[in-house]
Design an enzyme around this catalytic site. Structure first.
Site, PDB file in Angstrom:
ATOM      1  N   ARG A  18       0.732  -1.196  -0.176  1.00 39.54           N
ATOM      2  CA  ARG A  18      -0.077   0.079   0.073  1.00 39.54           C
ATOM      3  C   ARG A  18       1.006   1.346   0.130  1.00 39.54           C
ATOM      4  NH1 ARG A  18      -4.414  -1.083   4.582  1.00 39.54           N
ATOM      5  NH2 ARG A  18      -5.282  -3.014   4.116  1.00 39.54           N
ATOM      6  N   GLU A  66     -17.608   1.045  -6.998  1.00 40.46           N
ATOM      7  CA  GLU A  66     -16.311   0.677  -7.917  1.00 40.46           C
ATOM      8  C   GLU A  66     -16.794   0.796  -9.091  1.00 40.46           C
ATOM      9  OE1 GLU A  66     -17.146  -0.989  -4.788  1.00 40.46           O
ATOM     10  OE2 GLU A  66     -15.388  -0.538  -4.089  1.00 40.46           O
ATOM     11  N   PHE A  91     -13.021  -5.860  -5.029  1.00 41.29           N
ATOM     12  CA  PHE A  91     -13.873  -5.366  -6.099  1.00 41.29           C
ATOM     13  C   PHE A  91     -13.720  -4.740  -7.142  1.00 41.29           C
ATOM     14  CE2 PHE A  91     -14.333  -4.455  -1.273  1.00 41.29           C
ATOM     15  CZ  PHE A  91     -15.175  -5.580  -0.903  1.00 41.29           C
TER      16      PHE A  91
END
Lengths: 322, 286
Positions: A18, A66, A91
């Site tokens: 991340r 999304e 997602f």
């Protein structure tokens, strides 16, 4: 070339993918004022705060949506903007597969979709938050390029390669905090050209994503027993580097494909699809997450349970080498 | 051209477009065509192409053109008819509708040289892309508008509302949507399938809403579009235009059977006879 210090890479390694993606997008945004970033409520999660603070006019949060994340960035891409859409791999692409198919695939728009936390790193959160099928979904879309970098520097390189590539790209990111640096030195990252991480004659381990570290570990264990192992970092799953596969088919006796993804539809499938049309190729063992939902448990537990550790991969290789 | 001069011109174009829709749909043979949802929005599309939008068929990708997205892509006959009448492609091309290797599929492809801006027909998708295009216009400080036509049935799609809330958040007053409120969707009447108070919902999502009681009346449509085109309210705009499904062909009007169907020779001849009789000044553009 890049100007990322080893200290920075160590920091990204310690903090996980991340941080690597958030900081890379910040650096890219600093260099290129035409870079835009949109997310679906993941600003802190994907470490995008740095980008947001520096370039608020080039940052968009569409909320927890999304499908619209892809369409919104596609509309901007249609107008010539270089847009990155960042979401959870659970997602993206599954929730917005159709939006990716139409806008990134059919219209070939220059959207770069990034799925963080692919695979089973969210082990304790349960299967709703796993992405075991994202490669399968993304790579069946025509025109789509699919990347899965393996370590901090290769994440940086993949993002820059995607930015310089004209056309849609899906980047899947794995690598928990503490994921190791596999590329301490500068190297060339070319979309569609795999990296021969280590040469070897007997077995070829072809890996994608951060599980490359386990593949390298397995190779070390096997080498200690006198088995020569080639390790390939297949950072681009589509388009597949068939030239390197041709060499593997000619020179190695056994293939292990390794991925933190379902055994169906991922790297193993891509290699097998190509291999199917060629005579007298070596056996291939697909080492992935199988075809099942998982019990809840830590990331280490998940990888252990699916046999995606150096020891387990070495055992599979030994058992199948004839 | 002022509005009073524009109205008869648009009416004439609308009449020609209706006739084109029948020609195209008939040339598709047994593949059939979505006649009803195309005929309902003819006046809206004609008003946009021949009275409101800045565009140039000679330079389809002109940078400052107004953008048009037909989110209800199944109504592509209306879109193709406008492009033919505007001169984006030759009339002969029109007769390739749904034929092998044609650019004119049953839902629009992305083909900028033909003036086809966005591939649409997967409902909700075109509208959400149009919102992104409007965002880009704002970001690039460009002065053009983005126009988008949605179906009323299309408003069932969750993606419409994901995009609508984001458009309002980003103050996209360069975005003008029109909901073609023909009160039918594929399987029935909209109020029976999903009874939405569209005016209330769009308002609740932060949009400027204008109701047009007769969306097949050019003057009403043009007035609403021109008002919204010049508004810088900081809010995106939507016109909910009450229209007649299948407008202009008696047996198609308010008849769900003509949402999508093949056109027989007898029906074709009847449709043509009726439309020719309605032509402004009695002239046929066929």
């Amino acid at each position: 070339m890049h100007d990322i210090s080893l200290e920075t890479l160590s920091n990204w390694s310690k903090l996980g993918h991340r941080t690597a993606i958030g900081e890379t997008l910040f650096l890219l945004g600093k260099e290129n004022s035409k870079v835009y970033v949109a997310t679906a409520d993941l600003t802190p999660t994907a470490r995008l705060t740095h980008f947001l603070d520096a370039f608020p006019d080039r940052f968009f949060d569409v909320g927890i949506a999304e499908q619209n994340l892809i369409d919104f960035t596609a509309g901007m891409a249609k107008e010539g903007l270089l847009t990155f859409a960042v979401g959870l791999a659970a997602f993206i692409p599954m929730r917005c597969a159709e939006q990716m198919r139409i806008n990134m695939g059919y219209m070939n728009l220059n959207v770069k979709a990034i799925g963080i936390e692919a695979g089973v790193r969210f082990g304790p959160l349960g299967n709703t938050h796993f992405a075991m099928d994202d490669i399968a979904v993304a790579r069946t879309i025509p025109n789509m390029t699919v990347l899965a970098p393996s370590d901090p520097l290769s994440i940086y390189k993949a993002v820059y390669a995607a930015a310089n590539h004209s056309g849609p790209v899906y980047i899947r990111l794995t690598g928990a905090p503490g994921f190791p640096i596999l590329y301490p030195d500068d190297f060339e990252f070319v979309i569609g050209r795999a990296i021969e991480y280590k040469k070897g004659r007997d077995i070829a381990i072809i890996s994608t994503g951060s599980v490359l570290a386990a593949a390298i570990g397995a190779a070390d264990l096997l080498e200690a027993q006198g088995i020569s192992v080639r390790v390939i970092d297949m950072h681009t799953i589509k388009p597949l580097d068939t030239a390197i596969l041709d060499r593997v088919f000619a020179e190695n006796r056994l293939i292990l494909t390794v991925e933190e993804h379902s055994n169906i539809g991922g790297l193993g499938s891509a290699v097998a699809e190509y291999k199917a049309g060629i005579d007298q190729t070596p056996r291939q063992i697909i080492c992935g997450l199988g075809d099942s939902f998982k019990k809840v448990g830590s990331y280490d537990f998940q990888m252990q349970a699916s046999g995606l550790t150096a020891v387990e991969l070495a055992n599979v290789a030994m058992a199948n080498l004839r | 051209m002022n509005q009073n001069e524009a109205i008869p011109f648009i009416q004439e174009k609308a009449a020609a477009m209706r006739r084109d829709c029948i020609e195209m749909g008939y040339s598709a043979g047994n593949h059939g065509a979505h006649f009803g949802p195309a005929l309902s929005c003819i006046e809206v599309v004609a008003s946009l192409f021949f009275g409101v939008m800045n565009h140039n068929p000679q330079v389809p990708s002109m940078a400052n053109r107004d953008r048009f997205v037909l989110s209800k892509g199944h109504a592509c006959l209306a879109y193709y008819a406008a492009l033919v009448e505007a001169g984006y492609f030759a009339r002969e091309v029109m007769y390739t509708f749904k034929h092998d290797n044609s650019y004119l599929s049953g839902h629009p492809i992305c083909h900028p040289e033909y003036g086809l801006e966005v591939a649409s027909g997967s409902l909700g998708n075109g509208f959400a892309v149009a919102c992104g295009m409007a965002m880009a216009g704002k970001v690039k400080k460009e002065s053009h508008n983005v126009y988008c036509i949605l179906g009323d049935g299309e408003c069932d799609e969750g993606l419409v509302w994901e995009a609508a809330m984001n458009a309002a958040k980003n103050e996209l007053d360069n975005l003008i949507a029109v909901v073609d409120r023909n009160s039918f969707q594929l399987a029935g009447k909209t109020h029976e399938i999903m009874n939405l108070n569209l005016e209330a919902i769009w308002k609740a999502f932060g949009w400027d809403v204008q109701m047009v009681a007769d969306g097949n009346d050019v003057q009403s449509v043009l007035t609403a579009l021109n008002e919204m085109k010049n508004s810088k309210s900081g809010r995106p705009h939507v016109i909910i235009a009450k229209t007649l499904k299948g407008k202009g062909v008696s047996f198609m009007e308010n008849n769900l059977a003509w949402h999508a169907a093949p056109l027989s020779k007898i029906n074709y001849e009847q449709a043509v006879t009726e439309l020719d009789a309605q032509q402004v000044g009695g002239q046929s553009n066929a």
